[in-house]
Design a protein around this motif. Sequence first.
Motif, PDB file in Angstrom:
ATOM      1  N   GLY A 187       1.102  -1.426  -0.250  1.00  7.64           N
ATOM      2  CA  GLY A 187      -0.323   0.372  -0.036  1.00  7.64           C
ATOM      3  C   GLY A 187       0.576   1.694  -0.097  1.00  7.64           C
ATOM      4  N   GLY A 188       1.929   1.138  -0.219  1.00  2.87           N
ATOM      5  CA  GLY A 188       3.062   2.257   0.488  1.00  2.87           C
ATOM      6  C   GLY A 188       2.777   2.899  -1.386  1.00  2.87           C
ATOM      7  N   ARG A 189       3.584   3.953  -1.240  1.00  4.67           N
ATOM      8  CA  ARG A 189       3.988   4.321  -2.568  1.00  4.67           C
ATOM      9  C   ARG A 189       5.165   4.792  -2.604  1.00  4.67           C
ATOM     10  NH1 ARG A 189       1.462   5.899  -6.582  1.00  4.67           N
ATOM     11  NH2 ARG A 189      -0.602   5.533  -6.493  1.00  4.67           N
ATOM     12  N   PHE A 190       5.990   4.693  -3.993  1.00  7.99           N
ATOM     13  CA  PHE A 190       7.465   5.060  -3.912  1.00  7.99           C
ATOM     14  C   PHE A 190       7.893   5.685  -5.678  1.00  7.99           C
ATOM     15  CE2 PHE A 190       7.527   1.644  -2.040  1.00  7.99           C
ATOM     16  CZ  PHE A 190       8.688   1.008  -0.980  1.00  7.99           C
ATOM     17  N   TRP A 191       8.371   6.531  -5.362  1.00  7.16           N
ATOM     18  CA  TRP A 191       9.339   7.699  -6.195  1.00  7.16           C
ATOM     19  C   TRP A 191      10.166   7.346  -6.434  1.00  7.16           C
ATOM     20  CZ3 TRP A 191       4.957  10.173  -2.932  1.00  7.16           C
ATOM     21  CH2 TRP A 191       3.998  10.361  -3.272  1.00  7.16           C
ATOM     22  N   ASP A 192      10.299   7.579  -7.882  1.00  6.89           N
ATOM     23  CA  ASP A 192      12.151   8.085  -8.361  1.00  6.89           C
ATOM     24  C   ASP A 192      12.775   9.013  -7.688  1.00  6.89           C
ATOM     25  OD1 ASP A 192      14.408   8.701 -10.558  1.00  6.89           O
ATOM     26  OD2 ASP A 192      13.470   6.410 -10.434  1.00  6.89           O
ATOM     27  N   PRO A 193      13.667   8.560  -6.993  1.00  3.39           N
ATOM     28  CA  PRO A 193      14.566   9.612  -7.119  1.00  3.39           C
ATOM     29  C   PRO A 193      14.612  10.835  -7.528  1.00  3.39           C
ATOM     30  CG  PRO A 193      15.906   8.363  -6.263  1.00  3.39           C
ATOM     31  CD  PRO A 193      14.588   7.315  -6.862  1.00  3.39           C
ATOM     32  N   ASP A 194      14.468  10.928  -9.069  1.00  3.82           N
ATOM     33  CA  ASP A 194      14.906  12.079  -9.877  1.00  3.82           C
ATOM     34  C   ASP A 194      13.923  13.412 -10.310  1.00  3.82           C
ATOM     35  OD1 ASP A 194      17.177  11.145 -10.479  1.00  3.82           O
ATOM     36  OD2 ASP A 194      16.842  10.368 -12.470  1.00  3.82           O
ATOM     37  N   LEU A 195      12.381  11.901 -10.134  1.00  2.00           N
ATOM     38  CA  LEU A 195      11.039  12.431  -9.938  1.00  2.00           C
ATOM     39  C   LEU A 195      10.983  13.688  -8.784  1.00  2.00           C
ATOM     40  CD1 LEU A 195       8.696  13.025 -11.055  1.00  2.00           C
ATOM     41  CD2 LEU A 195       7.901  10.757  -9.925  1.00  2.00           C
ATOM     42  N   LEU A 196      11.125  13.066  -7.512  1.00  2.00           N
ATOM     43  CA  LEU A 196      11.438  13.840  -6.039  1.00  2.00           C
ATOM     44  C   LEU A 196      12.250  14.990  -6.549  1.00  2.00           C
ATOM     45  CD1 LEU A 196      11.011  10.548  -3.039  1.00  2.00           C
ATOM     46  CD2 LEU A 196       9.005  12.716  -4.302  1.00  2.00           C
ATOM     47  N   ARG A 197      13.489  14.638  -6.994  1.00  5.63           N
ATOM     48  CA  ARG A 197      14.301  16.077  -7.264  1.00  5.63           C
ATOM     49  C   ARG A 197      13.254  17.234  -8.146  1.00  5.63           C
ATOM     50  NH1 ARG A 197      18.483  12.783  -5.727  1.00  5.63           N
ATOM     51  NH2 ARG A 197      18.414  11.827  -8.649  1.00  5.63           N
ATOM     52  N   ALA A 198      13.396  16.485  -9.283  1.00  3.75           N
ATOM     53  CA  ALA A 198      12.585  17.158 -10.395  1.00  3.75           C
ATOM     54  C   ALA A 198      10.756  18.047  -9.615  1.00  3.75           C
ATOM     55  CB  ALA A 198      11.602  16.537 -11.405  1.00  3.75           C
ATOM     56  N   ALA A 199      10.533  17.889  -8.561  1.00  2.98           N
ATOM     57  CA  ALA A 199       8.853  18.010  -7.798  1.00  2.98           C
ATOM     58  C   ALA A 199       9.402  19.417  -7.498  1.00  2.98           C
ATOM     59  CB  ALA A 199       8.480  17.043  -7.689  1.00  2.98           C
ATOM     60  N   ALA A 200      10.650  18.710  -6.136  1.00  2.00           N
ATOM     61  CA  ALA A 200      10.905  19.777  -5.203  1.00  2.00           C
ATOM     62  C   ALA A 200      11.724  21.130  -6.383  1.00  2.00           C
ATOM     63  CB  ALA A 200      12.189  19.395  -4.790  1.00  2.00           C
ATOM     64  N   GLU A 201      12.706  21.010  -7.284  1.00  5.57           N
ATOM     65  CA  GLU A 201      13.491  22.389  -8.362  1.00  5.57           C
ATOM     66  C   GLU A 201      11.922  22.998  -9.464  1.00  5.57           C
ATOM     67  OE1 GLU A 201      16.014  19.900 -10.629  1.00  5.57           O
ATOM     68  OE2 GLU A 201      16.867  19.847  -9.200  1.00  5.57           O
ATOM     69  N   ALA A 202      10.957  22.346  -9.003  1.00  2.00           N
ATOM     70  CA  ALA A 202      10.058  22.631  -9.554  1.00  2.00           C
ATOM     71  C   ALA A 202       8.787  23.921  -8.589  1.00  2.00           C
ATOM     72  CB  ALA A 202       8.631  22.086 -10.449  1.00  2.00           C
ATOM     73  N   GLU A 203       9.377  23.647  -7.480  1.00  3.00           N
ATOM     74  CA  GLU A 203       8.637  24.531  -6.350  1.00  3.00           C
ATOM     75  C   GLU A 203       9.397  25.585  -6.127  1.00  3.00           C
ATOM     76  OE1 GLU A 203       5.769  25.865  -4.206  1.00  3.00           O
ATOM     77  OE2 GLU A 203       5.468  23.770  -5.184  1.00  3.00           O
ATOM     78  N   LEU A 204      10.923  25.243  -6.013  1.00  2.00           N
ATOM     79  CA  LEU A 204      11.484  25.947  -5.629  1.00  2.00           C
ATOM     80  C   LEU A 204      11.808  26.721  -7.208  1.00  2.00           C
ATOM     81  CD1 LEU A 204      13.234  23.810  -3.419  1.00  2.00           C
ATOM     82  CD2 LEU A 204      12.343  25.444  -2.770  1.00  2.00           C
ATOM     83  N   ALA A 205      11.689  26.861  -8.031  1.00  2.00           N
ATOM     84  CA  ALA A 205      11.636  28.031  -9.475  1.00  2.00           C
ATOM     85  C   ALA A 205      11.697  28.843  -8.973  1.00  2.00           C
ATOM     86  CB  ALA A 205      11.057  27.109 -10.585  1.00  2.00           C
ATOM     87  N   ALA A 206      10.567  29.538  -8.285  1.00  2.00           N
ATOM     88  CA  ALA A 206      10.115  30.293  -8.277  1.00  2.00           C
ATOM     89  C   ALA A 206      10.630  31.337  -6.935  1.00  2.00           C
ATOM     90  CB  ALA A 206       8.555  30.624  -7.391  1.00  2.00           C
ATOM     91  N   ALA A 207      11.605  30.997  -6.551  1.00  2.00           N
ATOM     92  CA  ALA A 207      12.657  31.281  -4.843  1.00  2.00           C
ATOM     93  C   ALA A 207      13.184  32.368  -5.461  1.00  2.00           C
ATOM     94  CB  ALA A 207      13.908  29.937  -4.627  1.00  2.00           C
ATOM     95  N   ASP A 208      13.577  33.596  -4.920  1.00  2.00           N
ATOM     96  CA  ASP A 208      14.422  34.127  -5.142  1.00  2.00           C
ATOM     97  C   ASP A 208      14.840  34.412  -4.297  1.00  2.00           C
ATOM     98  OD1 ASP A 208      15.353  37.004  -6.237  1.00  2.00           O
ATOM     99  OD2 ASP A 208      13.094  38.023  -5.420  1.00  2.00           O
ATOM    100  N   PRO A 209      16.040  34.463  -3.477  1.00  4.36           N
ATOM    101  CA  PRO A 209      17.004  34.195  -2.399  1.00  4.36           C
ATOM    102  C   PRO A 209      17.416  35.685  -2.922  1.00  4.36           C
ATOM    103  CG  PRO A 209      18.122  33.008  -3.910  1.00  4.36           C
ATOM    104  CD  PRO A 209      16.466  32.939  -4.408  1.00  4.36           C
ATOM    105  N   LEU A 210      18.461  36.367  -0.804  1.00  3.32           N
ATOM    106  CA  LEU A 210      19.287  37.321  -1.186  1.00  3.32           C
ATOM    107  C   LEU A 210      20.799  37.101  -1.197  1.00  3.32           C
ATOM    108  CD1 LEU A 210      17.191  38.643   1.722  1.00  3.32           C
ATOM    109  CD2 LEU A 210      17.259  39.431  -0.304  1.00  3.32           C
ATOM    110  N   PRO A 211      21.441  37.293  -1.002  1.00  2.00           N
ATOM    111  CA  PRO A 211      22.337  37.302  -1.630  1.00  2.00           C
ATOM    112  C   PRO A 211      23.365  36.142  -0.335  1.00  2.00           C
ATOM    113  CG  PRO A 211      22.596  39.272  -1.820  1.00  2.00           C
ATOM    114  CD  PRO A 211      21.099  39.192  -1.140  1.00  2.00           C
ATOM    115  N   GLY A 212      22.710  36.005   1.244  1.00  2.00           N
ATOM    116  CA  GLY A 212      23.091  35.121   1.882  1.00  2.00           C
ATOM    117  C   GLY A 212      22.990  34.307   2.674  1.00  2.00           C
ATOM    118  N   ASN A 213      21.184  34.046   1.927  1.00  2.00           N
ATOM    119  CA  ASN A 213      20.555  32.941   2.069  1.00  2.00           C
ATOM    120  C   ASN A 213      20.447  31.988   0.635  1.00  2.00           C
ATOM    121  OD1 ASN A 213      18.751  34.543   0.752  1.00  2.00           O
ATOM    122  ND2 ASN A 213      17.174  34.069   2.422  1.00  2.00           N
TER     123      ASN A 213
END
Length: 336
Positions: free
Chosen positions: A285-311
């Motif tokens: 009953g579990g669900r396994f995602w390929d690590p590459d897909l998880l990274r792609a999901a995370a990167e899609a979310e963080l594409a909108a990130a606008d960090p400052l020089p120090g963070n």
Amino acid sequence: MREFAYRRASDVRDALVAGSTGARYLGGGTNLVDLMKSGVEIPDRLVDVRRLPLSGIGELPDGGLSVGATTTNSDLAAHPEVRRRYPAVSQAVLAGASGQLRNMATVGGNLLQRTRCGYFADVSQPCNKRMPGSGCPALAGEHHNHAVLGRSQHCAATHPSDLAVALVAFDAVVRYETLDGVGEIPLEAFYPPVGQTPHRETALPPGALITAVLLPGSALSPRSRYRKVRERASYAFATVSIAAGLDEATGSARIALGGVASRPWRARTAEAVLRDNPGDRPEAGGRFWDPDLLRAAAEAELAAADPLPGNGYKVTLARNLIVAALTTLSREETRR
């Protein structure tokens, strides 16, 4: 601390009458009183609502839970049904403060706590949250632990609550009362975008009193976890945190991030990537995602990130935390 008037509300209406004339509500006082001592908050009147009949945790008709606003954080974390149905909520509370603070702090007050930005806490410094239009010195100053998502040129502070992150992940709703009646706001909309008005921290109407937080049965997630990265092992505010849950029926994920924005950040873009790529479902009953897909999901979310020089490190940290949390969670057996 400046002189102020104090009274204990006899009932909810009594509190609302006082709130409608500008008095501040006092629950556990673990944040408000500290801010009064430093001069950030200078209320003329406090109305103690701690003894109002607004505590306790009860069942909702849809299988969810209703949490009274004056329920202590300790009682919330220890409640067996919270631990069974929404374990990430219990874990978030336990990660958020010492036992002494949890014994005093209330659920409603936790949602209203204010940022721990050093410039906000220092009344000798300008701060758009304290003094609208005065500026945000964090943009060019010390900002290593500030926001990388949803910030503006008016404020880069982060929201401090661990509990709110978990509640946002599970579509919690804030119930409140005013003299005009009862209202509800989804917690995700409870905190408005920082925009040009960082001093406007919630969508509550003036004088409103939070009476309960509702966790809907549709978001029930026995397979959920809260993970928090902080600068020291003792109780500290999140550098980055994540509340993640898996829907066993559909295999979809619920993800919210803390420490990265002025409000708890629901990672709906990452959720959509995983929903569109359901992965493997083993017999258990579990669900396994390929690590590459998880990274792609995370990167899609963080594409909108606008960090400052120090963070900018927070973007990498958030990506790795999303991948690690969902990888671990998808391999755990559901708690019964």
